[in-house]
Structures are given as C-alpha cells and as structure tokens.
Scaffold this motif. Sequence first.
Motif, PDB file in Angstrom:
ATOM      1  N   ALA A 526      27.118 -15.579  11.879  1.00 45.91           N
ATOM      2  CA  ALA A 526      26.336 -14.474  11.323  1.00 45.91           C
ATOM      3  C   ALA A 526      24.863 -14.817  11.208  1.00 45.91           C
ATOM      4  O   ALA A 526      23.991 -13.983  11.463  1.00 45.91           O
ATOM      5  N   LEU A 527      24.556 -16.072  10.842  1.00 42.93           N
ATOM      6  CA  LEU A 527      23.165 -16.461  10.619  1.00 42.93           C
ATOM      7  C   LEU A 527      22.492 -16.985  11.880  1.00 42.93           C
ATOM      8  O   LEU A 527      21.257 -16.980  11.968  1.00 42.93           O
ATOM      9  N   SER A 528      23.286 -17.475  12.841  1.00 50.41           N
ATOM     10  CA  SER A 528      22.752 -18.069  14.077  1.00 50.41           C
ATOM     11  C   SER A 528      21.842 -19.260  13.776  1.00 50.41           C
ATOM     12  O   SER A 528      20.855 -19.491  14.474  1.00 50.41           O
ATOM     13  N   VAL A 529      22.143 -19.979  12.717  1.00 52.15           N
ATOM     14  CA  VAL A 529      21.415 -21.211  12.371  1.00 52.15           C
ATOM     15  C   VAL A 529      22.457 -22.255  11.983  1.00 52.15           C
ATOM     16  O   VAL A 529      23.591 -21.925  11.599  1.00 52.15           O
ATOM     17  N   PRO A 530      22.106 -23.579  12.057  1.00 51.44           N
ATOM     18  CA  PRO A 530      23.041 -24.620  11.619  1.00 51.44           C
ATOM     19  C   PRO A 530      23.372 -24.474  10.132  1.00 51.44           C
ATOM     20  O   PRO A 530      22.519 -24.122   9.316  1.00 51.44           O
ATOM     21  N   VAL A 531      24.630 -24.752   9.793  1.00 50.66           N
ATOM     22  CA  VAL A 531      25.086 -24.631   8.408  1.00 50.66           C
ATOM     23  C   VAL A 531      25.815 -25.920   8.034  1.00 50.66           C
ATOM     24  O   VAL A 531      26.710 -26.383   8.778  1.00 50.66           O
ATOM     25  N   LEU A 532      25.440 -26.509   6.891  1.00 49.28           N
ATOM     26  CA  LEU A 532      26.138 -27.684   6.353  1.00 49.28           C
ATOM     27  C   LEU A 532      27.011 -27.218   5.201  1.00 49.28           C
ATOM     28  O   LEU A 532      26.506 -26.682   4.206  1.00 49.28           O
ATOM     29  N   SER A 533      28.324 -27.398   5.345  1.00 49.37           N
ATOM     30  CA  SER A 533      29.280 -26.950   4.328  1.00 49.37           C
ATOM     31  C   SER A 533      30.004 -28.162   3.757  1.00 49.37           C
ATOM     32  O   SER A 533      30.492 -29.022   4.508  1.00 49.37           O
ATOM     33  N   VAL A 534      30.083 -28.214   2.432  1.00 49.66           N
ATOM     34  CA  VAL A 534      30.781 -29.314   1.745  1.00 49.66           C
ATOM     35  C   VAL A 534      31.707 -28.716   0.697  1.00 49.66           C
ATOM     36  O   VAL A 534      31.271 -27.940  -0.165  1.00 49.66           O
ATOM     37  N   SER A 535      32.997 -29.065   0.787  1.00 48.38           N
ATOM     38  CA  SER A 535      33.975 -28.573  -0.184  1.00 48.38           C
ATOM     39  C   SER A 535      34.389 -29.706  -1.115  1.00 48.38           C
ATOM     40  O   SER A 535      34.469 -30.878  -0.702  1.00 48.38           O
ATOM     41  N   ALA A 536      34.658 -29.339  -2.366  1.00 47.16           N
ATOM     42  CA  ALA A 536      35.096 -30.322  -3.365  1.00 47.16           C
ATOM     43  C   ALA A 536      36.230 -29.721  -4.180  1.00 47.16           C
ATOM     44  O   ALA A 536      36.176 -28.537  -4.551  1.00 47.16           O
ATOM     45  N   ALA A 537      37.248 -30.520  -4.451  1.00 43.36           N
ATOM     46  CA  ALA A 537      38.371 -30.048  -5.263  1.00 43.36           C
ATOM     47  C   ALA A 537      37.924 -29.920  -6.715  1.00 43.36           C
ATOM     48  O   ALA A 537      37.339 -30.856  -7.280  1.00 43.36           O
ATOM     49  N   ALA A 538      38.203 -28.735  -7.295  1.00 46.12           N
ATOM     50  CA  ALA A 538      37.741 -28.483  -8.657  1.00 46.12           C
ATOM     51  C   ALA A 538      38.699 -29.052  -9.682  1.00 46.12           C
ATOM     52  O   ALA A 538      38.274 -29.625 -10.703  1.00 46.12           O
ATOM     53  N   SER A 539      40.017 -28.898  -9.456  1.00 43.28           N
ATOM     54  CA  SER A 539      41.037 -29.408 -10.388  1.00 43.28           C
ATOM     55  C   SER A 539      40.786 -28.919 -11.804  1.00 43.28           C
ATOM     56  O   SER A 539      40.892 -29.686 -12.785  1.00 43.28           O
ATOM     57  N   GLY A 540      40.370 -27.654 -11.909  1.00 43.59           N
ATOM     58  CA  GLY A 540      40.124 -27.070 -13.216  1.00 43.59           C
ATOM     59  C   GLY A 540      38.802 -27.458 -13.816  1.00 43.59           C
ATOM     60  O   GLY A 540      38.522 -27.094 -14.972  1.00 43.59           O
ATOM     61  N   ASP A 541      37.979 -28.205 -13.113  1.00 40.50           N
ATOM     62  CA  ASP A 541      36.697 -28.650 -13.653  1.00 40.50           C
ATOM     63  C   ASP A 541      35.607 -28.325 -12.637  1.00 40.50           C
ATOM     64  O   ASP A 541      35.200 -29.177 -11.834  1.00 40.50           O
ATOM     65  N   LEU A 542      35.135 -27.105 -12.650  1.00 46.18           N
ATOM     66  CA  LEU A 542      34.108 -26.671 -11.699  1.00 46.18           C
ATOM     67  C   LEU A 542      32.790 -27.402 -11.894  1.00 46.18           C
ATOM     68  O   LEU A 542      32.122 -27.743 -10.901  1.00 46.18           O
ATOM     69  N   PRO A 543      32.303 -27.678 -13.103  1.00 47.02           N
ATOM     70  CA  PRO A 543      31.035 -28.411 -13.244  1.00 47.02           C
ATOM     71  C   PRO A 543      31.063 -29.777 -12.572  1.00 47.02           C
ATOM     72  O   PRO A 543      30.082 -30.174 -11.933  1.00 47.02           O
ATOM     73  N   THR A 544      32.179 -30.521 -12.702  1.00 49.16           N
ATOM     74  CA  THR A 544      32.265 -31.821 -12.044  1.00 49.16           C
ATOM     75  C   THR A 544      32.301 -31.659 -10.530  1.00 49.16           C
ATOM     76  O   THR A 544      31.675 -32.430  -9.785  1.00 49.16           O
ATOM     77  N   ALA A 545      33.024 -30.651 -10.058  1.00 49.72           N
ATOM     78  CA  ALA A 545      33.134 -30.428  -8.610  1.00 49.72           C
ATOM     79  C   ALA A 545      31.775 -30.101  -8.002  1.00 49.72           C
ATOM     80  O   ALA A 545      31.457 -30.563  -6.896  1.00 49.72           O
ATOM     81  N   VAL A 546      30.958 -29.342  -8.709  1.00 45.91           N
ATOM     82  CA  VAL A 546      29.661 -28.977  -8.139  1.00 45.91           C
ATOM     83  C   VAL A 546      28.736 -30.187  -8.088  1.00 45.91           C
ATOM     84  O   VAL A 546      27.938 -30.343  -7.153  1.00 45.91           O
ATOM     85  N   VAL A 547      28.832 -31.102  -9.072  1.00 50.37           N
ATOM     86  CA  VAL A 547      28.010 -32.314  -9.029  1.00 50.37           C
ATOM     87  C   VAL A 547      28.411 -33.169  -7.835  1.00 50.37           C
ATOM     88  O   VAL A 547      27.564 -33.691  -7.100  1.00 50.37           O
ATOM     89  N   THR A 548      29.724 -33.312  -7.616  1.00 52.42           N
ATOM     90  CA  THR A 548      30.210 -34.100  -6.482  1.00 52.42           C
ATOM     91  C   THR A 548      29.762 -33.485  -5.159  1.00 52.42           C
ATOM     92  O   THR A 548      29.308 -34.195  -4.243  1.00 52.42           O
ATOM     93  N   ALA A 549      29.896 -32.164  -5.047  1.00 55.96           N
ATOM     94  CA  ALA A 549      29.509 -31.494  -3.804  1.00 55.96           C
ATOM     95  C   ALA A 549      28.010 -31.621  -3.554  1.00 55.96           C
ATOM     96  O   ALA A 549      27.576 -31.834  -2.409  1.00 55.96           O
ATOM     97  N   GLN A 550      27.192 -31.519  -4.612  1.00 56.83           N
ATOM     98  CA  GLN A 550      25.748 -31.633  -4.445  1.00 56.83           C
ATOM     99  C   GLN A 550      25.366 -33.030  -3.965  1.00 56.83           C
ATOM    100  O   GLN A 550      24.517 -33.189  -3.087  1.00 56.83           O
ATOM    101  N   ARG A 551      25.975 -34.065  -4.538  1.00 54.78           N
ATOM    102  CA  ARG A 551      25.678 -35.429  -4.108  1.00 54.78           C
ATOM    103  C   ARG A 551      26.059 -35.630  -2.639  1.00 54.78           C
ATOM    104  O   ARG A 551      25.331 -36.265  -1.872  1.00 54.78           O
ATOM    105  N   THR A 552      27.181 -35.080  -2.266  1.00 55.29           N
ATOM    106  CA  THR A 552      27.634 -35.240  -0.882  1.00 55.29           C
ATOM    107  C   THR A 552      26.701 -34.511   0.083  1.00 55.29           C
ATOM    108  O   THR A 552      26.378 -35.027   1.162  1.00 55.29           O
ATOM    109  N   VAL A 553      26.260 -33.328  -0.297  1.00 56.42           N
ATOM    110  CA  VAL A 553      25.330 -32.583   0.555  1.00 56.42           C
ATOM    111  C   VAL A 553      24.051 -33.385   0.757  1.00 56.42           C
ATOM    112  O   VAL A 553      23.546 -33.518   1.884  1.00 56.42           O
ATOM    113  N   ARG A 554      23.516 -33.960  -0.352  1.00 54.07           N
ATOM    114  CA  ARG A 554      22.276 -34.719  -0.236  1.00 54.07           C
ATOM    115  C   ARG A 554      22.475 -35.972   0.619  1.00 54.07           C
ATOM    116  O   ARG A 554      21.610 -36.359   1.411  1.00 54.07           O
TER     117      ARG A 554
END
Length: 675
Positions: A526-554
């Motif tokens: 849809a965007l016709s540009v490169p996309v970096l996607s990172v998934s993280a298991a939340a296990s009921g804890d979305l705040p922790t999952a987002v920190v893990t995903a952000q570190r991995t993206v960086r």
Amino acid sequence: MESGAERADRSTADGGTADGGTADGGTADGGTADGGTADGGTADGRARALAVVLDAAVGEQAVDPYRLDGALADLGVTGGAAAGAAERLYRLRRDQLRLRRREHELTALFSSARELAEERDADALLARLVERAHDMMDSDVTYLSEFDAASLTLRVRKTAGSVSPRFQRLVVPPGRGLASLVVETRAAQWVTRYEDDSAGWHEDSLSEAVAAEGLVSLLGVPLLSDEDVLGVLFVGTRDEHAFTPEQVALLSALANHASVVLQTAQRLQRLQRSQEEARDALERLREHLVERDRANAVHQQLIRSVLEDSDFSPIAEKLAEALDRAVAVVDEYGEVIVTAGRALSADELRRAPVAEAVRASHDSGRCVLVEDGGDIGAVAALTTGSYYFGAVLLGTGGFPLSSVDLRTIERGAQVGTLLAMQRQAVSDAEHRRQGELLADLLDGSPDRRRDAVRRAKRLRVPVQDLDTLVLFAVPGEHRPQATRTLLGPLHSRALVGEYGGHVAVALSSRQPGVTVQRLHDQLRAALSVPVLSVSAAASGDLPTAVVTAQRTVRLLQALGAGDLAARAEDYHPYAAVFEPDPAALTAYLDTMVGPVRRYDAEHGTDLLATLRAFVRNQSSPTRTGRELGFHTNTILQRIERLTRLLGEGWRDDELFFRLSLAVRLDEIAERLRRL
C-alpha cells in the motif's frame, strides 16, 4: 444609268424649266398638259417612286442610291434638291435604325430586369444574361468570369458559344490576362487582335485557351458593386472586329444586371449561412439546456441519495443511468468499491492509459477522457487538494461525451469526494479514539491503564485477547495512511494507532487470517516504501511488550535493516545488552571485528568465517575444524593468525565475550543487508 440631276440639266438645255416643266406646259417626264406622261409618269409611277423614297427612309433594306435618284427625279426633285433630299433620307434611315436597335436593347434590358425581379436561381439568371449578351452582341463566344477577392483569381462560371471544355473551366491567375486588367482598372477593356497585343499580361495557359476557341477580338466589362469588382463579362469574335461605343455601353448595361445577380446571390448565401448558423446555434443551445437540466437533476439526485444512504452506490447508479454506460468507483488503492451497469474488468482498471488518466485527473481535478483504455472511456478522480480518495471510472458508450456530460461526471466525483471525506472524518475520529486508547494501554501508569480498559469494554474491544504487539517503522508522512491500511483487515478486534514514532497494533494471535508477515506485506504494497515490522508477545503485559519491540526496532535499524518482518524474541539478548546507537554500534563492530575484515579484503582469505565458527563452537578447535571441514592443525594455524590481528588476550574470558557478541551482531547485520 443617268442620274436625276443629269436629266434635269439635259431638260433645261432643251428648253424645259428647272422643275421639269417644258415651255409648252409639258412635264419633264413626258407628261402632257392634261397630266399624261410619255414614260410612265402616271399616278402609279409616282406611287412607285414615293414607295422607293419611303423605303430609303424607313425600309427594312437599304435602297440603291441610283434607284433613289431615279425615284426623286420621277417625283420632280433633281439637282441640288435631290442631293439634299437623299442626305436627309439617309440620316432619317440611320436614326430609324438606331432607334430600332435601341428599342431592341431596351426591350432586352427590360426582359432581363423582369427576370431579375422574378427569378431566384442565380445560375439560371446568369446563364440567361450570358445568352442574351451573346445574341445582342452577335458574338461568337460570350462568357462570365467570377472574381475571388481572397485568391485574386477569376474563374469562368457561364459560357455561350464555347466549344472548348478547357476554356469553360478556365481559371485566370492574379495579374494575368485581359480579365485581370479589367479588374485592376475597373473599366472596359478590349483588343482587336488578341495575339498582337503587347500589354504584357499574356500568360501561356490563357493564350492556349483563347487559341483553342479561335478568338481574335475580345471585349470585357467589369461587374461592379460599390468599391468591389465581382467579375468580368466578356464577348469575343473569331474574326477581327472593332467594338463600337454602343456595343461597350450595351455590354456594360448587361454586366450591371449580372452584378445585381451576383450581389443578390452572395447576399442570399450569406443570409442562408446566417440562418443555418442561427439554426445550429439554437439547436446547440437547446441540446445544452437539455443536458444542463439533466445534469442538474442528476446532481440533485446524487446529493439526496448520498445524504440518505451515505454510500457510493447511488453515484455509480445515477451516472450509469444518465450516461448509459458502465460505471465503477474505486478507492485509493485501486480496489473496486461499487459498480453499476456492465461490470468493468479488473484488468482494464490496471491498464497504463487508465492509470495515467487517473493521475492527470488527480492533478487537474477534471474529468479526463482515456485513449486506448479498452472498456474504460473516462475517469474522474475523487480528490481535494493533495488528498486522493479514489476515482470514478466510466466505460465506453454509444455516443461521445459532451462538455456537459463531463461536468456531470465531475459533479459525481465531487459528491463522491464529499462522501469519502465524510467517511474519512469518521474514520479519523475512530483512529484517534483507537490511538488514544492504545497509547493509554501501552503506558505504564496503572490509572491510565485501568481507564483504558474500561473504555475498551465500552467499544467492545477484548483487551484480554490482545496478546501480540507489532510496531511498524515507516516514514512520518506515511503513518496516517499506514494506520488506515492496517485497520481494514483487523476490523474491530484489534487496536491501531501511532505510538512513539511508530505505528502500533495490538491484536490477538488467534484472529483468523491475520499474521504479522501478511500485515507487513499488505502495508508495504500500500505504501510502496520499505517497512520494518517487529512483533513482541504481550502475555498480558502490553507496556513491557512495547518496550521490547522498541528496543528491537532500534537495534535492527542500527544494524541497517530496512524492509523486514521480525520477532523481538529472536533479537532479545542483543536488544537487552545494547541501547543501540547506530554510530556507537558501528564503531564497536569495527573495533572488534574490523581488523579481521580488512585482512581478508587485502589477502583474499576468509579468516572471518573461521572466527565465526570458533565462536559458535565454544572456542573448540576440533569442533571448529569439523564444522568447516578442515584439519585441526589448519584451524590452529588460523587461530595463530587471528592472535596476530586481535592481540594476545583475545581468547581471555571477558574479551572473548565481547568479541563473541560483536561477531554475532556482525553476522546478523550481514544477513540483514542481504535481505
């Protein structure tokens, strides 16, 4: 033959009187005193003599002068009196003939004038005028040439007496021929011998045409209308002839009549053209009014239908009904939203001319006709400013689209744009609510999280099922479109919004048909540009999952990854160790692994592969040799070479740990660069 004067002289010498009488009372013609004559001087003789005198004055045929002298003598008129009487009789005859000729000419002109008043066929009138001039001038060839003021040429239009087809189609070039001389001087011109004339206006084709008719003498007079010359009327003879002023005047009078015919014909033609133009303009106005009324009706129906239904179907249906052709409405991704009439093929929608026409309509805001578009004949983009919501596509039809039809299509596109904007506004509001809700769920504050859970319940979003968090790293200008694109396949069982400079999605891994890889592929298309996607298991804890995903993206961005769908779990040890900074990470890898890379580049060796295998096999030369297929002594020789490059203490525990970490990150970066 003895003349009357000679007889009078002879009778006087014999003793007679001057008036013919004799001395004893007799008459000169032998008459006696009692009225008798010796040689026919009777009443019948005088009657015959008088008839000769009358014939000399008003007769059809000219009387021989000797016969006239005899008749005058028989009537007793001799000598000087006879000569004077004969002169007066001849003058009377000439006047009589001139009056008769003038009467004939006037009669012909009156007939011509009557025809001008009664006849409306210009060609027939000109033909009669040419025939009448031919008869009255007693010419061999008579013709009328019409003057074209635009090209300055003269074209023979009517002829009488002509035998040459070439002459009948003759066109006189500008400035050539006797006809052009008549036009330039606006006066009658004539030549007694055409071939002997040296005026300099001869032209080969004209001379050949005149020679083909055998013409010798020519007279031409102009057809005048105020300051304009309409043509030239010509008479010609095949014998040498000197034209008299009377003939010039007569031909000029007929030319005046011909000019009236041409003027009338031209005015009638102009009037007819004006009438036809007015009729055409009235018809176009009538058609325009009909089309305008139809367009207004369609526009009102579109507005009413959209306000009532809030759907694109009325747009397609009303346009298809009004324009009698297939209609399709597509979204910004080219997917068909609704169709009406005959279905348009998806292949037709992807044709290059159609795509180019859609871009042109997007730039101009107007309906664009499509050439070589297959079944699609016109497109109108749903656009406002820089926003593009899709397009209205119309199939080919049985009649060409008029300007009003194009405006009707544009109105339909405008209504579609309003509907798309309305939907966009609703969608944006929904996006904001979801984004705010997702941001509160990802925030570590317990109060905000509890409030977000309550709002999610009201929106029927099952927070307890959101066991996966995905971050999509896309350029900032593409994030709103990325959010809209992801909402499509996720529906209401996921939350989508912008968070921390990325597009975040909280979803259930059990949602059927939805995977991180599929979302990544859809978003990239849809965007016709490169996309970096990172998934993280939340296990009921979305705040922790987002920190893990952000570190991995960086981390992945620091390693040079640009277009990848990755799991945070695969890179967790490295992301946990580093707070990646691209410059610092690059310097670290260069310090630890750079010497080996440079040595391999200079000597054509592959010590880096040996180092990576040595790290993977826990510093065991034997296992390293077994993995690489070399003897242990070969591996030991390579380890000695690595020692010279990395230093004596590189195999110590602390330094080897750092080196091992650098080697693994360098290998990951190399693998990412190959993707």
